[in-house]
Design an enzyme around this catalytic site. Structure first.
Site, PDB file in Angstrom:
ATOM      1  N   GLU A 120     -32.889  26.683  13.202  1.00  0.00           N
ATOM      2  CA  GLU A 120     -33.158  25.381  13.587  1.00  0.00           C
ATOM      3  C   GLU A 120     -33.013  24.661  14.696  1.00  0.00           C
ATOM      4  OE1 GLU A 120     -31.270  23.768   9.590  1.00  0.00           O
ATOM      5  OE2 GLU A 120     -31.625  25.327   9.366  1.00  0.00           O
ATOM      6  N   ASP A 125     -30.825  16.765   6.087  1.00  0.00           N
ATOM      7  CA  ASP A 125     -30.560  17.677   5.174  1.00  0.00           C
ATOM      8  C   ASP A 125     -32.178  18.297   4.972  1.00  0.00           C
ATOM      9  OD1 ASP A 125     -27.733  18.573   3.419  1.00  0.00           O
ATOM     10  OD2 ASP A 125     -30.385  18.385   2.368  1.00  0.00           O
ATOM     11  N   LYS A 178     -33.108  18.383   1.759  1.00  0.00           N
ATOM     12  CA  LYS A 178     -33.285  17.690   0.627  1.00  0.00           C
ATOM     13  C   LYS A 178     -34.321  16.248   0.902  1.00  0.00           C
ATOM     14  CE  LYS A 178     -28.934  17.894  -1.982  1.00  0.00           C
ATOM     15  NZ  LYS A 178     -28.189  18.687  -0.446  1.00  0.00           N
ATOM     16  N   TYR A 197     -15.755  15.912  -1.925  1.00  0.00           N
ATOM     17  CA  TYR A 197     -14.491  16.749  -2.034  1.00  0.00           C
ATOM     18  C   TYR A 197     -14.843  16.923  -3.507  1.00  0.00           C
ATOM     19  CZ  TYR A 197     -10.191  18.637  -1.972  1.00  0.00           C
ATOM     20  OH  TYR A 197      -9.269  19.934  -2.361  1.00  0.00           O
ATOM     21  N   PRO A 201     -16.188  20.167  -1.343  1.00  0.00           N
ATOM     22  CA  PRO A 201     -17.496  19.731  -0.577  1.00  0.00           C
ATOM     23  C   PRO A 201     -18.517  21.916  -1.605  1.00  0.00           C
ATOM     24  CG  PRO A 201     -16.527  20.977   0.776  1.00  0.00           C
ATOM     25  CD  PRO A 201     -15.313  20.103  -0.999  1.00  0.00           C
ATOM     26  N   LEU A 208     -16.511  21.435   7.844  1.00  0.00           N
ATOM     27  CA  LEU A 208     -16.126  20.086   7.840  1.00  0.00           C
ATOM     28  C   LEU A 208     -17.891  19.855   7.807  1.00  0.00           C
ATOM     29  CD1 LEU A 208     -14.356  17.879   7.142  1.00  0.00           C
ATOM     30  CD2 LEU A 208     -14.321  16.953   9.384  1.00  0.00           C
ATOM     31  N   HIS A 209     -18.358  18.970   7.295  1.00  0.00           N
ATOM     32  CA  HIS A 209     -19.498  18.227   7.512  1.00  0.00           C
ATOM     33  C   HIS A 209     -19.539  16.465   6.710  1.00  0.00           C
ATOM     34  CE1 HIS A 209     -20.208  19.947   4.053  1.00  0.00           C
ATOM     35  NE2 HIS A 209     -21.233  19.193   3.000  1.00  0.00           N
TER      36      HIS A 209
END
Length: 326
Positions: A170, A190, A192, A254, A256, A261-262
């Site tokens: 990517e 993303d 989506k 939270y 996730p 971590l994103h």
């Protein structure tokens, strides 16, 4: 900062096959040969359906597959074609000045986004099965004694995250990167979002630091990283897509869906999945909380929703003994 050597952290994601192949070309999925086993869930709001199917291999043995069908948003530049080139316009209801039709567009304007997880595990299928949902109030002690052991025991791989960070996959989709190993991140669209329109804009900032799993790990030490994500993410989206920061919803989940971590960047007007109050935490609020107290997320209780079939829910249920006392 001192970078800890990360153990293989585990997580889940519906958009990757999870084989860690770095984006290598694969044979097309045999959709026409799929045998439908059951409809896991249907979402009228999201115009999506989640299917459990099976593909029979040359040996005659069936392999499970998860297929998600989603109707894509309208594209403004194609609306005129949609109106002029429809194959059929069927009247369904007529009452005074009000009429309802079913319009049948030509194939090139009838796109359905199709996401496939194949082979799919039982965990993939359970994730999309319609389930009873409960609210859990998790204290810091709960996190240490229940949640963290659960996270460490999970079998989902986040190799796909490392592939993006290392540009093994990517790389052509990266919108912005701050390469600092401590306070840097990569910003990518993303899955989506098909990038054909801005109404459902959706990007993810993936941090370079591998030891930070979630909101619970954040302290004042991470403020430079979080401020970089907030400032540079807004600047990059404005530069590339022309969307100002005042029209972005920037938040963390939270819990996730995967434990690296994103930060989520979505169009403010988009009713994105997971923006409910029991899951989404605005990045500006997170920064302010850490300024007030470096150990804020190691002190306060966090409330979130869990499906009744989830292993984490069962662990909370075992510790607290009585259903409904969460």
């Amino acid at each position: 900062c001192a970078m800890a050597e990360a153990p293989p952290v585990k997580r889940k994601r519906e958009d990757e096959d999870g084989d860690g192949n770095g984006g290598a070309a694969a044979a097309p999925f045999p959709l026409a040969e799929l045998r439908l086993r059951r409809v896991l869930r249907e979402s009228a709001r999201d115009k999506a359906v989640f299917l459990h199917g099976e593909v029979t291999g040359p040996s005659g043995e069936g392999t499970d597959a998860l297929v998600i069908l989603e109707k894509t948003p309208f594209q403004e530049e194609k609306l005129l074609d949609l109106l002029k080139k429809h194959t059929k316009l069927e009247l369904r209801m007529h009452n005074d000045i009000y009429k309802t039709y079913h319009l049948y567009p030509p194939p090139e304007l009838s796109e359905i986004k199709t996401t496939v997880v194949y082979p799919a595990t039982e965990k993939h299928l359970q994730k999309y099965l319609r389930q009873e949902v409960h609210l859990i109030c998790e204290t810091w002690e709960d996190y240490k004694n229940i949640t963290l052991p659960y996270i460490q025991s999970q079998s989902f791989s986040i190799q796909w995250v490392y592939n993006i960070l290392e540009k093994k996959a990517e790389a052509d989709r990266i919108i912005h990167e701050n390469p600092d190993p401590c306070d840097g991140f990569v910003l990518v669209p993303d899955f989506k979002w098909n990038q054909n329109q801005l109404d459902d804009l959706y990007l993810i900032a993936l941090v370079h630091r591998r030891e930070v799993k979630s909101l619970r790990d954040l302290t004042a030490e991470h403020l430079p990283l979080l401020r970089n994500i907030l400032r540079e993410g807004k600047e990059a989206i404005m530069k590339r897509f022309g969307v100002p920061g005042s029209q972005l919803r920037i938040y963390l989940h939270y819990h996730p869906s995967y434990y690296h971590l994103h930060v989520h960047f979505t169009a403010l007007g988009y009713d994105a999945p997971g923006i409910s109050v029991e899951r989404a935490h605005l990045l500006t609020d997170v920064i302010d909380n850490l300024v007030l107290d470096s150990m804020y997320y190691q002190k306060r209780a966090l409330t979130f929703a869990l499906q009744a079939d989830k292993e984490l829910f069962k662990r909370f249920q075992e510790v607290r003994q009585f259903p409904g006392t969460f």
